[in-house]
Design a protein around this motif. Sequence first.
Motif, mmCIF file in Angstrom:
data_model
loop_
_atom_site.group_PDB
_atom_site.id
_atom_site.type_symbol
_atom_site.label_atom_id
_atom_site.label_comp_id
_atom_site.label_asym_id
_atom_site.label_seq_id
_atom_site.Cartn_x
_atom_site.Cartn_y
_atom_site.Cartn_z
ATOM 1 N N ARG A 16 0.836 -1.217 0.000
ATOM 2 C CA ARG A 16 0.000 0.000 0.000
ATOM 3 C C ARG A 16 0.863 1.256 0.000
ATOM 4 O O ARG A 16 0.549 2.254 -0.656
ATOM 5 C CB ARG A 16 -0.947 -0.016 1.186
ATOM 6 C CG ARG A 16 -2.073 -1.011 0.982
ATOM 7 C CD ARG A 16 -3.169 -0.834 2.000
ATOM 8 N NE ARG A 16 -4.261 -1.739 1.682
ATOM 9 C CZ ARG A 16 -4.855 -2.529 2.557
ATOM 10 N NH1 ARG A 16 -4.486 -2.506 3.821
ATOM 11 N NH2 ARG A 16 -5.831 -3.325 2.181
ATOM 12 N N GLU A 19 2.147 1.708 -3.455
ATOM 13 C CA GLU A 19 1.084 2.242 -4.309
ATOM 14 C C GLU A 19 0.951 3.754 -4.136
ATOM 15 O O GLU A 19 0.834 4.496 -5.114
ATOM 16 C CB GLU A 19 -0.243 1.554 -3.986
ATOM 17 C CG GLU A 19 -1.390 2.064 -4.828
ATOM 18 C CD GLU A 19 -2.721 1.456 -4.435
ATOM 19 O OE1 GLU A 19 -3.557 1.265 -5.331
ATOM 20 O OE2 GLU A 19 -2.923 1.184 -3.236
ATOM 21 N N ARG A 20 0.987 4.233 -2.892
ATOM 22 C CA ARG A 20 0.879 5.678 -2.653
ATOM 23 C C ARG A 20 2.047 6.436 -3.282
ATOM 24 O O ARG A 20 1.867 7.489 -3.892
ATOM 25 C CB ARG A 20 0.811 5.966 -1.151
ATOM 26 C CG ARG A 20 -0.531 5.680 -0.526
ATOM 27 C CD ARG A 20 -0.669 6.285 0.873
ATOM 28 N NE ARG A 20 0.419 5.972 1.783
ATOM 29 C CZ ARG A 20 0.494 4.884 2.561
ATOM 30 N NH1 ARG A 20 -0.480 3.997 2.533
ATOM 31 N NH2 ARG A 20 1.519 4.693 3.356
ATOM 32 N N GLN A 24 1.853 9.222 -6.320
ATOM 33 C CA GLN A 24 2.436 10.556 -6.204
ATOM 34 C C GLN A 24 3.388 10.827 -7.371
ATOM 35 O O GLN A 24 3.386 11.925 -7.936
ATOM 36 C CB GLN A 24 3.169 10.706 -4.873
ATOM 37 C CG GLN A 24 2.246 10.755 -3.683
ATOM 38 C CD GLN A 24 3.002 10.674 -2.362
ATOM 39 O OE1 GLN A 24 4.195 10.406 -2.326
ATOM 40 N NE2 GLN A 24 2.282 10.900 -1.261
#
Length: 81
Positions: A16, A19-20, A24
């Motif tokens: 996760r 993924e962030r 970005q």
Amino acid sequence: MSAPPPADSPRLDLLRFLERVQLQDLQRTRDWIAAEEKHAVLEAARRPAPPPPEWLIEYGIGTGRPAARVHAGSCWDTRRR
């Protein structure tokens, strides 16, 4: 078939996080693209228009399209058919 990892799995947390970070990076890349497009539009608007051609060739209709007329660049009849 393996069972899905538990919701508090360290591997799932890392994925996760990845993924962030990637989202970005994608947004930053999209911002760069938008800035370049804006810059290109402004550059094109600043450039003077090219001078009109000294002469134009009007092509005939049909296969092979032979030249039908030659016009001076300032001729009023330079429209397309």
